[in-house]
Design a protein around this motif. Structure first.
Motif, PDB file in Angstrom:
ATOM      1  N   SER A  47       3.585   3.828  12.133  1.00  0.00           N
ATOM      2  CA  SER A  47       4.929   3.352  11.531  1.00  0.00           C
ATOM      3  C   SER A  47       5.115   1.798  11.522  1.00  0.00           C
ATOM      4  N   LEU A  48       4.439   1.072  12.638  1.00  0.00           N
ATOM      5  CA  LEU A  48       4.422  -0.214  12.599  1.00  0.00           C
ATOM      6  C   LEU A  48       2.903  -0.802  12.837  1.00  0.00           C
ATOM      7  N   ILE A  49       2.942  -1.842  11.676  1.00  0.00           N
ATOM      8  CA  ILE A  49       1.561  -2.661  11.584  1.00  0.00           C
ATOM      9  C   ILE A  49       1.949  -4.085  12.061  1.00  0.00           C
ATOM     10  N   LEU A  50       0.978  -4.685  13.108  1.00  0.00           N
ATOM     11  CA  LEU A  50       1.284  -6.074  13.530  1.00  0.00           C
ATOM     12  C   LEU A  50      -0.107  -6.720  13.258  1.00  0.00           C
ATOM     13  N   ALA A  51       0.091  -7.795  12.402  1.00  0.00           N
ATOM     14  CA  ALA A  51      -0.982  -8.439  12.194  1.00  0.00           C
ATOM     15  C   ALA A  51      -0.906 -10.039  12.311  1.00  0.00           C
ATOM     16  N   ASP A  52      -1.830 -10.583  13.436  1.00  0.00           N
ATOM     17  CA  ASP A  52      -1.639 -11.704  13.960  1.00  0.00           C
ATOM     18  C   ASP A  52      -2.886 -12.664  13.066  1.00  0.00           C
ATOM     19  N   GLU A  53      -2.046 -13.543  12.346  1.00  0.00           N
ATOM     20  CA  GLU A  53      -3.098 -14.147  11.457  1.00  0.00           C
ATOM     21  C   GLU A  53      -4.163 -13.576  10.954  1.00  0.00           C
ATOM     22  N   PRO A  54      -3.674 -12.783   9.888  1.00  0.00           N
ATOM     23  CA  PRO A  54      -4.869 -11.804   9.445  1.00  0.00           C
ATOM     24  C   PRO A  54      -5.846 -12.431   8.495  1.00  0.00           C
ATOM     25  N   THR A  55      -5.216 -13.740   8.052  1.00  0.00           N
ATOM     26  CA  THR A  55      -6.013 -14.458   7.197  1.00  0.00           C
ATOM     27  C   THR A  55      -6.553 -15.591   7.520  1.00  0.00           C
ATOM     28  N   GLY A  56      -6.218 -15.777   8.806  1.00  0.00           N
ATOM     29  CA  GLY A  56      -6.794 -16.958   9.527  1.00  0.00           C
ATOM     30  C   GLY A  56      -8.310 -17.240   9.290  1.00  0.00           C
ATOM     31  N   ASN A  57      -9.095 -16.344   9.175  1.00  0.00           N
ATOM     32  CA  ASN A  57     -10.502 -16.396   9.113  1.00  0.00           C
ATOM     33  C   ASN A  57     -11.026 -16.259   7.735  1.00  0.00           C
ATOM     34  N   LEU A  58     -10.252 -16.304   6.830  1.00  0.00           N
ATOM     35  CA  LEU A  58     -10.606 -15.866   5.374  1.00  0.00           C
ATOM     36  C   LEU A  58     -10.287 -17.180   4.265  1.00  0.00           C
ATOM     37  N   ASP A  59     -10.950 -17.120   3.388  1.00  0.00           N
ATOM     38  CA  ASP A  59     -10.616 -18.169   2.488  1.00  0.00           C
ATOM     39  C   ASP A  59      -9.450 -17.661   1.586  1.00  0.00           C
ATOM     40  N   ARG A  60      -8.695 -18.758   0.948  1.00  0.00           N
ATOM     41  CA  ARG A  60      -7.374 -18.448   0.379  1.00  0.00           C
ATOM     42  C   ARG A  60      -7.440 -17.249  -0.402  1.00  0.00           C
ATOM     43  N   HIS A  61      -8.322 -16.947  -1.607  1.00  0.00           N
ATOM     44  CA  HIS A  61      -8.602 -15.979  -2.320  1.00  0.00           C
ATOM     45  C   HIS A  61      -8.465 -14.751  -1.526  1.00  0.00           C
ATOM     46  N   THR A  62      -9.643 -14.495  -0.771  1.00  0.00           N
ATOM     47  CA  THR A  62      -9.614 -13.252   0.050  1.00  0.00           C
ATOM     48  C   THR A  62      -8.342 -12.866   0.667  1.00  0.00           C
ATOM     49  N   GLY A  63      -7.907 -14.098   1.451  1.00  0.00           N
ATOM     50  CA  GLY A  63      -6.666 -13.845   2.036  1.00  0.00           C
ATOM     51  C   GLY A  63      -5.516 -13.055   1.265  1.00  0.00           C
ATOM     52  N   GLN A  64      -5.519 -13.500   0.119  1.00  0.00           N
ATOM     53  CA  GLN A  64      -4.221 -13.111  -0.714  1.00  0.00           C
ATOM     54  C   GLN A  64      -4.631 -11.521  -1.027  1.00  0.00           C
ATOM     55  N   ASP A  65      -5.986 -11.141  -1.173  1.00  0.00           N
ATOM     56  CA  ASP A  65      -6.189  -9.858  -1.442  1.00  0.00           C
ATOM     57  C   ASP A  65      -5.803  -9.048   0.080  1.00  0.00           C
ATOM     58  N   VAL A  66      -6.114  -9.730   1.011  1.00  0.00           N
ATOM     59  CA  VAL A  66      -5.845  -8.633   2.340  1.00  0.00           C
ATOM     60  C   VAL A  66      -4.492  -8.861   2.473  1.00  0.00           C
ATOM     61  N   ILE A  67      -3.698  -9.604   2.056  1.00  0.00           N
ATOM     62  CA  ILE A  67      -2.048  -9.748   2.274  1.00  0.00           C
ATOM     63  C   ILE A  67      -1.481  -8.598   1.184  1.00  0.00           C
ATOM     64  N   ALA A  68      -2.265  -8.498   0.092  1.00  0.00           N
ATOM     65  CA  ALA A  68      -1.699  -7.734  -0.870  1.00  0.00           C
ATOM     66  C   ALA A  68      -1.890  -6.078  -0.435  1.00  0.00           C
ATOM     67  N   LEU A  69      -2.911  -5.840   0.302  1.00  0.00           N
ATOM     68  CA  LEU A  69      -3.297  -4.770   0.937  1.00  0.00           C
ATOM     69  C   LEU A  69      -2.323  -4.094   1.708  1.00  0.00           C
ATOM     70  N   LEU A  70      -1.859  -5.511   2.629  1.00  0.00           N
ATOM     71  CA  LEU A  70      -0.962  -5.012   3.809  1.00  0.00           C
ATOM     72  C   LEU A  70       0.447  -4.628   3.142  1.00  0.00           C
ATOM     73  N   GLU A  71       0.711  -5.352   2.126  1.00  0.00           N
ATOM     74  CA  GLU A  71       2.123  -5.378   1.542  1.00  0.00           C
ATOM     75  C   GLU A  71       2.196  -3.908   0.615  1.00  0.00           C
ATOM     76  N   GLY A  72       1.009  -3.460   0.323  1.00  0.00           N
ATOM     77  CA  GLY A  72       0.976  -2.161  -0.159  1.00  0.00           C
ATOM     78  C   GLY A  72       1.215  -1.118   0.835  1.00  0.00           C
ATOM     79  N   LEU A  73       0.662  -1.276   1.755  1.00  0.00           N
ATOM     80  CA  LEU A  73       0.945  -0.243   3.126  1.00  0.00           C
ATOM     81  C   LEU A  73       2.680  -0.286   3.322  1.00  0.00           C
ATOM     82  N   GLN A  74       3.141  -1.714   3.409  1.00  0.00           N
ATOM     83  CA  GLN A  74       4.586  -1.888   3.829  1.00  0.00           C
ATOM     84  C   GLN A  74       5.439  -1.091   2.722  1.00  0.00           C
ATOM     85  N   ALA A  75       5.171  -1.327   1.155  1.00  0.00           N
ATOM     86  CA  ALA A  75       5.558  -0.518   0.399  1.00  0.00           C
ATOM     87  C   ALA A  75       5.756   0.875   0.327  1.00  0.00           C
TER      88      ALA A  75
END
Ligand SMILES: Nc1ncnc2c1ncn2[C@@H]1O[C@H](COP(=O)(O)OP(=O)(O)OP(=O)(O)O)[C@@H](O)[C@H]1O
Ligand SMILES: [Mg+2]
Lengths: 227, 406
Positions: free
Chosen positions: A165-193
């Motif tokens: 029920s709780l997802i904790l992400a510590d700089e999940p995009t820190g090692n990714l380029d901008r574009h890939t990072g946005q994909d990953v964030i979108a994924l996480l936001e989907g889970l939150q939704a």
């Protein structure tokens, strides 16, 4: 109003290095409701990771109280905290932390293996996760055969395997380029939704703005809590 | 975590680290192979001695002159007195015992033996035995040719002899030895029989002996006294009775003095068995120490593994693994490595045993069952014991520290 998922009161955490004491958290009070989307921001060394570790039961505060799901988890022993992590919390790390010898499929399966879930049930759940995260063609690849973005998707699928029920992400995009990072964030936001509570630590103001609530930390304190 | 998953997880680690796995397998394998091989050696020696004694005859009671306090230690020269001889009549008197099936008096000496017809003048110094007709049966020997010493009055010194196979060949070459004459010292004997192949028994090569009538041997060596009397009991159960009877009869004939020693084959065999059994255990134990050394290697390899896999351990903890589960992962690895090493060690040990058998076919090398069980068991126990410390260290790791790259 339902009780909050997380309630911190007067949480402190000190680190002693040599004879110098660092106050990483200075008496934090914080309430987070089920299903919130929160970004934690602030300069380096302000205590963001420390706060996330306390929330994830990886670290214990020196004083204060932590109620998770209405239960006081401050004094739990190691094993009880391990079980709570297994059942309730999914972690996503900046450096992925995949087990290098295991395939994508096996990395995703790992939390369920640890929890002793029936193999047939495990296989079914892994297949669904692989499909949901677009990893089916890469299922049998090892981490060193995957791109950074794919690695982080495997890590997120793994975090979701036990349906926390709780997802904790510590700089999940820190090692990714901008574009890939946005994909990953979108994924996480989907889970939150879909109902999970999502807490992301980030240095990127743009990503931070996408969250519904921003916590600004400076020197171990929350100086701004805005929506 | 399920046991099957635990094993599978450990197997992945074991297969992943080729070098460290090979190292531990080698150390464990050498230890186990050493135990198997060394115990096979010891057990082979023990069985060899047992067989040699068995070849001596069955249900044997041996009477020798002189009083020995501890049976089985051989003739004792305990007191300064000269011991009284056992005469031929003493020996024949033992036949009175109902427990005795047959007996053979025995005189042993060295004689200069040569062919009597002068065809070959070479002289052979060899063992000459004096005995009676029953000697063949008492000693479980066989004849290849001719007949053995005839039954009849043992006091009668007939000039006849039975010789060993090898001696027959040496003295007479390809000629049929039967009916030919040989000389021992200045006496002539006619060969009436040739012994079958017997090989050595207790260092005594029966293929090279000359056997003459006991009375002839008495004359030859100028002695009244017998070297031994070999008594065969009617049955295994009668061996103690035969022994008691022999002691009683000879005491009576020697005016109440107990001046002979009577030993049983079983007692001698048991003594050897005990000595060699203890020896096998002792060297087996020494070999087991090499397993303990392997244990220390296991500990070091595991400690390195814990250090190298810090972040993996941290991850497992973050995913909800308890301290016990982390420990079990390391124990499973240790057990797998130990079992692999033990299997390899047993295989190598048994191969070595085959090589020994090929090299020394006379000695029945055979690793005893206890070594085949104890060696792998010791390997597993050692591996687990020496993994306790590394496993605890892994389980105690702080997840935050372990996950950070600091
Ligand atoms: N294990 C530790 N031992 C000593 N000091 C520590 C430890 N962990 C954190 N600290 C200190 O606590 C403070 C807060 O650290 P923390 O990692 O929470 O910062 P952060 O906000 O996550 O920084 P960053 O943005 O660089 O990740 C820092 O001063 C750090 O040096
Ligand atoms: Mg940080």
């Amino acid at each position: 109003m339902p009780p909050p998922l997380i309630h911190l009161s007067a949480i402190t955490r000190r680190f002693t290095v040599g004879d110098e004491t660092v106050q990483a958290l200075r008496g934090l009070d914080l309430s987070i409701a089920q299903g919130e989307y929160i970004a934690i921001m602030g300069p380096s060394g302000s205590g963001k990771s420390t706060l996330l570790n306390v929330l994830g039961l990886l670290d214990q505060p020196d004083s204060g109280h932590y109620l998770l799901d209405g239960r006081d988890v401050t004094g739990l022993d190691d094993d009880a905290r391990a079980l709570a992590r297994r059942e309730k919390i999914g972690f996503v790390f900046q450096s992925f932390h995949l087990v290098p010898r295991l395939s994508a499929r096996e990395n995703i399966e790992l939390p369920m293996v640890l929890a002793g879930i029936d193999p047939a049930e495990r296989t079914a759940r892994v297949e669904v996760l692989l499909r949901d995260y677009g990893l089916t063609p890469r299922a049998d690849h090892r981490p060193n055969q995957l791109s950074g973005g794919q690695c982080q998707r495997v890590a997120i699928a793994r975090a979701m395997a036990m349906r926390p029920s709780l997802i904790l992400a510590d700089e999940p995009t820190g090692n990714l380029d901008r574009h890939t990072g946005q994909d990953v964030i979108a994924l996480l936001e989907g889970l939150q939704a879909a109902g999970a509570t999502l807490i992301i630590v980030t240095h990127d103001p743009e990503l931070g703005r996408r969250a519904h609530r921003q916590l600004h930390m400076v020197d171990g304190e929350i100086v701004q809590d805005g929506r | 975590m399920r046991n099957a998953d635990l094993l599978q997880y450990a197997a992945r680690v074991v297969r992943g680290g080729v070098v460290r796995t090979a190292l531990v397998l080698l150390a464990m394998g050498i230890g186990v192979a050493a135990v198997v091989l060394v115990s096979a050696l010891g057990e082979g020696a023990r069985r060899y001695v047992a067989e040699q004694f068995g070849a001596l005859g069955t249900n044997l009671v041996i009477v020798l002159p002189g009083r020995s306090e501890t049976a089985g230690a051989g003739p004792a020269i305990a007191s300064g007195e000269t011991t009284r001889d056992i005469t031929l009549d003493d020996a024949l008197a033992l036949q009175r015992s109902l427990a005795v099936r047959r007996l053979a008096p025995l005189i042993v000496g060295l004689g200069a033996v040569r062919a009597a017809d002068g065809a070959d003048a070479r002289v052979r110094e060899g063992p000459v035995l004096g005995s009676t007709a029953d000697f063949l049966a008492v000693r479980n020997m066989t004849l290849a040719q001719g007949v053995f010493l005839p039954a009849g009055d043992p006091h009668h010194a007939q000039p006849i002899c039975v010789i060993g196979r090898d001696l027959a060949k040496e003295l007479f070459g390809a000629r049929n030895a039967l009916g030919l004459w040989l000389r021992i010292g200045d006496r002539r004997f006619r060969v009436i029989g040739v012994l079958g192949k017997q090989g050595t028994s207790l260092g005594f090569n029966t293929d090279e002996v000359v056997i003459v009538p006991v009375a002839a041997a008495q004359a030859l060596f100028n002695t009244e006294g017998l070297f031994r009397v070999l008594v065969e009991a009617k049955h295994r159960d009668q061996v103690p009775q035969a022994k008691a009877d022999a002691e009683a009869i000879l005491m009576q004939r020697h005016e109440g003095e107990r001046d002979v020693t009577v030993i049983t084959q079983d007692a001698v065999l048991a003594t050897f068995d005990r000595i060699l059994g203890t020896l096998t255990l002792a060297i087996g134990g020494l070999a087991a120490i090499s397993l303990a050394v392997a244990g220390i290697l296991v500990m070091n390899v595991m400690l390195i593994s814990v250090a190298q896999r810090r972040s993996e351990i941290g991850l497992l903890k973050a995913l909800g693994a308890t301290a016990a589960e982390i420990r079990h992962i390391f124990f499973s690895e240790a057990v797998l490595l130990a079992l692999g090493g033990a299997a390899a060690g047993v295989a190598v040990g048994l191969l070595g045993q085959q090589a020994l058998i090929a090299a020394f076919p006379n000695i029945p090398f055979s690793a005893p069952w206890w070594a085949l069980v104890a060696a792998p068991l010791t390997a597993v126990v050692t591996a687990v014991v020496f993994t306790v410390m590394p496993a605890r260290q892994a389980a105690k790791l702080d997840p935050v520290q372990a996950l950070s790259k600091r």
